[in-house]
Motif scaffolding. Structure first.
Motif, PDB file in Angstrom:
ATOM      1  N   GLY A 148       0.639  -1.382   0.085  1.00  0.00           N
ATOM      2  CA  GLY A 148       0.142   0.043   0.013  1.00  0.00           C
ATOM      3  C   GLY A 148       0.813   1.140   0.050  1.00  0.00           C
ATOM      4  O   GLY A 148       2.109   1.258   0.536  1.00  0.00           O
ATOM      5  N   ASP A 150       0.258   5.969  -0.954  1.00  0.00           N
ATOM      6  CA  ASP A 150      -0.658   6.985  -1.236  1.00  0.00           C
ATOM      7  C   ASP A 150      -1.954   6.633  -0.906  1.00  0.00           C
ATOM      8  O   ASP A 150      -2.968   6.886  -1.737  1.00  0.00           O
ATOM      9  CB  ASP A 150      -0.289   7.231  -2.801  1.00  0.00           C
ATOM     10  CG  ASP A 150       0.852   7.718  -3.116  1.00  0.00           C
ATOM     11  OD1 ASP A 150       1.533   8.239  -2.265  1.00  0.00           O
ATOM     12  OD2 ASP A 150       1.234   8.057  -4.105  1.00  0.00           O
ATOM     13  N   GLN A 154      -6.260   0.944   1.720  1.00  0.00           N
ATOM     14  CA  GLN A 154      -6.752   1.172   3.105  1.00  0.00           C
ATOM     15  C   GLN A 154      -8.280   1.457   3.077  1.00  0.00           C
ATOM     16  O   GLN A 154      -8.758   2.102   1.976  1.00  0.00           O
ATOM     17  CB  GLN A 154      -6.140   2.701   3.422  1.00  0.00           C
ATOM     18  CG  GLN A 154      -4.699   2.516   3.361  1.00  0.00           C
ATOM     19  CD  GLN A 154      -3.880   3.660   4.342  1.00  0.00           C
ATOM     20  OE1 GLN A 154      -4.515   4.329   4.940  1.00  0.00           O
ATOM     21  NE2 GLN A 154      -2.816   3.524   4.526  1.00  0.00           N
ATOM     22  N   ARG A 156     -11.682   2.742   5.437  1.00  0.00           N
ATOM     23  CA  ARG A 156     -11.944   3.282   6.685  1.00  0.00           C
ATOM     24  C   ARG A 156     -13.468   2.630   7.105  1.00  0.00           C
ATOM     25  O   ARG A 156     -14.362   2.418   6.018  1.00  0.00           O
ATOM     26  CB  ARG A 156     -12.238   5.025   6.468  1.00  0.00           C
ATOM     27  CG  ARG A 156     -10.821   5.573   6.166  1.00  0.00           C
ATOM     28  CD  ARG A 156     -10.869   7.045   6.057  1.00  0.00           C
ATOM     29  NE  ARG A 156      -9.659   7.437   5.809  1.00  0.00           N
ATOM     30  CZ  ARG A 156      -9.122   8.656   5.925  1.00  0.00           C
ATOM     31  NH1 ARG A 156      -9.935   9.564   6.498  1.00  0.00           N
ATOM     32  NH2 ARG A 156      -7.879   8.804   5.752  1.00  0.00           N
ATOM     33  N   GLU A 178      -6.302  -0.040  12.543  1.00  0.00           N
ATOM     34  CA  GLU A 178      -5.726   1.031  13.365  1.00  0.00           C
ATOM     35  C   GLU A 178      -6.991   1.821  13.869  1.00  0.00           C
ATOM     36  O   GLU A 178      -7.972   2.071  13.010  1.00  0.00           O
ATOM     37  CB  GLU A 178      -4.738   2.100  12.543  1.00  0.00           C
ATOM     38  CG  GLU A 178      -3.466   1.500  12.350  1.00  0.00           C
ATOM     39  CD  GLU A 178      -2.678   2.579  11.519  1.00  0.00           C
ATOM     40  OE1 GLU A 178      -3.107   3.651  11.501  1.00  0.00           O
ATOM     41  OE2 GLU A 178      -1.459   2.179  11.195  1.00  0.00           O
ATOM     42  N   GLN A 179      -6.894   2.170  15.119  1.00  0.00           N
ATOM     43  CA  GLN A 179      -8.033   2.969  15.674  1.00  0.00           C
ATOM     44  C   GLN A 179      -7.996   4.334  14.942  1.00  0.00           C
ATOM     45  O   GLN A 179      -6.855   4.535  14.558  1.00  0.00           O
ATOM     46  CB  GLN A 179      -7.819   3.060  17.066  1.00  0.00           C
ATOM     47  CG  GLN A 179      -8.764   4.126  17.631  1.00  0.00           C
ATOM     48  CD  GLN A 179      -8.790   3.988  19.234  1.00  0.00           C
ATOM     49  OE1 GLN A 179      -7.975   4.324  19.667  1.00  0.00           O
ATOM     50  NE2 GLN A 179      -9.823   3.206  19.734  1.00  0.00           N
ATOM     51  N   LEU A 181      -7.767   8.035  14.515  1.00  0.00           N
ATOM     52  CA  LEU A 181      -7.258   8.969  15.445  1.00  0.00           C
ATOM     53  C   LEU A 181      -7.659  10.538  15.281  1.00  0.00           C
ATOM     54  O   LEU A 181      -7.955  10.858  13.827  1.00  0.00           O
ATOM     55  CB  LEU A 181      -5.730   8.681  15.404  1.00  0.00           C
ATOM     56  CG  LEU A 181      -5.074   7.552  15.867  1.00  0.00           C
ATOM     57  CD1 LEU A 181      -3.615   7.359  15.265  1.00  0.00           C
ATOM     58  CD2 LEU A 181      -5.082   7.251  17.304  1.00  0.00           C
ATOM     59  N   ILE A 183      -6.853  13.414  14.804  1.00  0.00           N
ATOM     60  CA  ILE A 183      -5.588  14.282  14.582  1.00  0.00           C
ATOM     61  C   ILE A 183      -5.787  15.914  14.373  1.00  0.00           C
ATOM     62  O   ILE A 183      -6.467  16.383  13.743  1.00  0.00           O
ATOM     63  CB  ILE A 183      -5.033  13.527  13.227  1.00  0.00           C
ATOM     64  CG1 ILE A 183      -4.594  11.946  13.384  1.00  0.00           C
ATOM     65  CG2 ILE A 183      -3.535  14.127  13.036  1.00  0.00           C
ATOM     66  CD1 ILE A 183      -4.295  11.478  11.791  1.00  0.00           C
ATOM     67  N   GLU A 186      -0.256  16.760  11.098  1.00  0.00           N
ATOM     68  CA  GLU A 186       0.730  15.808  10.592  1.00  0.00           C
ATOM     69  C   GLU A 186       2.152  16.379  10.312  1.00  0.00           C
ATOM     70  O   GLU A 186       2.241  17.345   9.702  1.00  0.00           O
ATOM     71  CB  GLU A 186       0.130  14.907   9.524  1.00  0.00           C
ATOM     72  CG  GLU A 186      -0.934  13.897   9.920  1.00  0.00           C
ATOM     73  CD  GLU A 186      -1.354  13.158   8.550  1.00  0.00           C
ATOM     74  OE1 GLU A 186      -0.495  12.513   7.997  1.00  0.00           O
ATOM     75  OE2 GLU A 186      -2.443  13.337   8.257  1.00  0.00           O
ATOM     76  N   GLY A 219      -5.901  10.698   1.811  1.00  0.00           N
ATOM     77  CA  GLY A 219      -4.785   9.699   2.022  1.00  0.00           C
ATOM     78  C   GLY A 219      -3.419   9.776   1.290  1.00  0.00           C
ATOM     79  O   GLY A 219      -2.806   9.074   1.478  1.00  0.00           O
ATOM     80  N   LEU A 221      -0.436  12.763   0.081  1.00  0.00           N
ATOM     81  CA  LEU A 221       0.270  13.969   0.724  1.00  0.00           C
ATOM     82  C   LEU A 221      -0.120  15.050  -0.640  1.00  0.00           C
ATOM     83  O   LEU A 221      -0.053  14.967  -1.788  1.00  0.00           O
ATOM     84  CB  LEU A 221       1.738  13.934   0.627  1.00  0.00           C
ATOM     85  CG  LEU A 221       2.478  15.186   0.736  1.00  0.00           C
ATOM     86  CD1 LEU A 221       2.169  15.471   2.525  1.00  0.00           C
ATOM     87  CD2 LEU A 221       4.083  15.266   0.585  1.00  0.00           C
TER      88      LEU A 221
END
Ligand code: ATP
Ligand code: MG
Length: 383
Positions: A148, A150, A154, A156, A178-179, A181, A183, A186, A219, A221
């Motif tokens: 995986g 970019d 993944q 959600r 993963e939980q 988060l 955020i 970053e 997801g 940049l």
């Protein structure tokens, strides 16, 4: 020490390999590349391109035979191929470090086991475990263990049904869950570490770049500013974590550490990359030493360069979407003060594919960021 004039091999010939190769050339090194695509972005700067899959151990051996050192720009290299290189010439970073990082479950488990701060996660290997992970963690993200990037691979997840569906659509293979988060922002850190070095102030074994501030869309940049406008306590903590990871993994070369700053100001490690990183392309403009030159210095065991910021700098990525109505208006982007265009030489522009980036400097990070965003807007056809 590998003196200028020697040959550096790079596993992977994408844009990171191309920009590393350009820096290596500038320092007087020759460059060989291994990539499945003979016309990969780095092929035009390499004097030899070995066209082979990343799990082809014979091809990796053939690359290594003629190189004084081999590094990499992608972590998804087969174990046998890494071993074939390491049996013939120094591989920097090591096969062991790459092994830990290249699998998301192994990487997160390693970070937690070594006491580095990470969010709650589960490794799941079945539909039932996927549903149980959602029930324990609440809103979460399923990430496939390898391959995986970019934001690909993944999903959600906000319900037990969605967890079962995610397990299925990611191919019913082990996943990291993963939980999700909360955020605030970053940042990322970049550490360069050389094999030897005196460990003195003049000749440090490792150096750390200032943190980069990163903004993602879907997801991927989108833009990044160097240095991040975060307080000194956060910088110290981020440095401590990144340096600790680099030393514990025994990195030779570069390691990028992506971090989340939570709403309460605390830091968590998102993920690691044992190579140059998209969020530090701005070092080419804003720092005394670019990340690409730093990688060359580190793997050749030359003195590491200063990571001092000369000017705040920013980059904005150019995704294939910009090409959907034809060739973007490059000239319009270049009218914005200090903006430079970096294209990776990819033949076909697909949506979401990183085709290049814009960079700029400014009196402040905000000014640099406004410049690259303004330039990118101006590039859109019909803007
Ligand atoms: P890249 O290649 O761009 O680094 P990637 O595919 O490796 O991306 P991640 O870094 O794991 O994927 O995630 C991409 C982005 O998704 C993160 O930068 C962040 O914005 C968001 N994200 C990832 N994990 C979480 C999480 N646990 N909670 C909230 N947001 C997350
Ligand atoms: Mg990431």
């Amino acid at each position: 020490m590998i003196q200028p004039g020697g040959t550096i091999g790079i596993l992977g010939g994408g844009q990171l390999g191309r920009m590393t190769g350009l820096a290596a050339r500038s320092l007087g090194y020759d460059v060989h590349v291994l990539d499945p695509d003979p016309n990969c972005p780095a092929s035009v700067i390499a004097s030899r391109t070995v066209a082979a899959r990343f799990d082809d151990a014979d091809a990796a051996a053939s690359l290594a035979e003629r190189c004084a050192v081999v590094t990499l720009e992608i972590e998804q290299i087969g174990t046998a191929a890494l071993a074939a290189v390491a049996a013939r010439t120094p591989l920097r970073p090591s096969a062991e470090a790459v092994h830990v990082i290249q699998d998301r479950i192994r990487q997160k488990t390693w970070l937690a086991a070594n006491g580095f701060p990470v969010g709650a996660f589960r490794a799941v290997g079945s539909r039932d475990e996927s549903v149980a992970a959602f029930e324990q963690l609440g809103r979460c993200i399923f990430k496939s263990t390898s391959g995986g990037y970019d934001g690909r691979g993944q999903i959600r997840v906000g319900s037990a049904e969605a967890a079962a569906d995610a397990w299925k659509s990611l191919g019913e293979r082990p996943c990291l869950v993963e939980q999700f988060l909360d955020i605030a922002s970053e940042i990322s850190m970049l550490v360069a570490r050389r094999p030897a070095g005196a460990g003195s102030i003049d000749l440090p074994r490792h150096v750390t770049f200032p943190p980069s501030f990163n903004h993602h869309e879907h997801g991927i940049l989108d833009w990044s500013v160097l240095p991040a406008a975060v307080g000194p306590a956060t910088v110290r903590e981020a440095e401590e974590v990144a340096n600790g990871i680099a030393a514990t993994l025994g990195i030779e070369g570069l390691i990028a550490v992506e971090m989340f700053i939570q709403q309460d100001g605390s830091l968590l490690v998102n993920e690691l990359a044992p190579r140059p990183h998209n969020t530090f392309h701005s070092t080419e403009r804003g720092c005394a030493t670019s990340q690409f030159e730093q990688l060359v210095r580190a793997v050749c065991d030359l003195p590491l360069g200063s990571t001092e910021i000369l000017r705040p700098a920013a980059i904005a990525n150019l995704l294939g979407d910009l090409w959907s109505d034809g060739t973007p208006d490059f000239a319009a982007a270049l009218t914005v003060p200090s903006v430079r265009l970096h294209l990776y030489g990819k033949a076909s522009a697909r949506p979401g594919r990183k085709m290049g980036h814009l960079s700029a400097v400014g009196l402040t990070g905000d000014e640099a960021r406004d410049r690259v965003l303004r330039a990118r807007d101006a590039m859109r056809i019909g803007a």
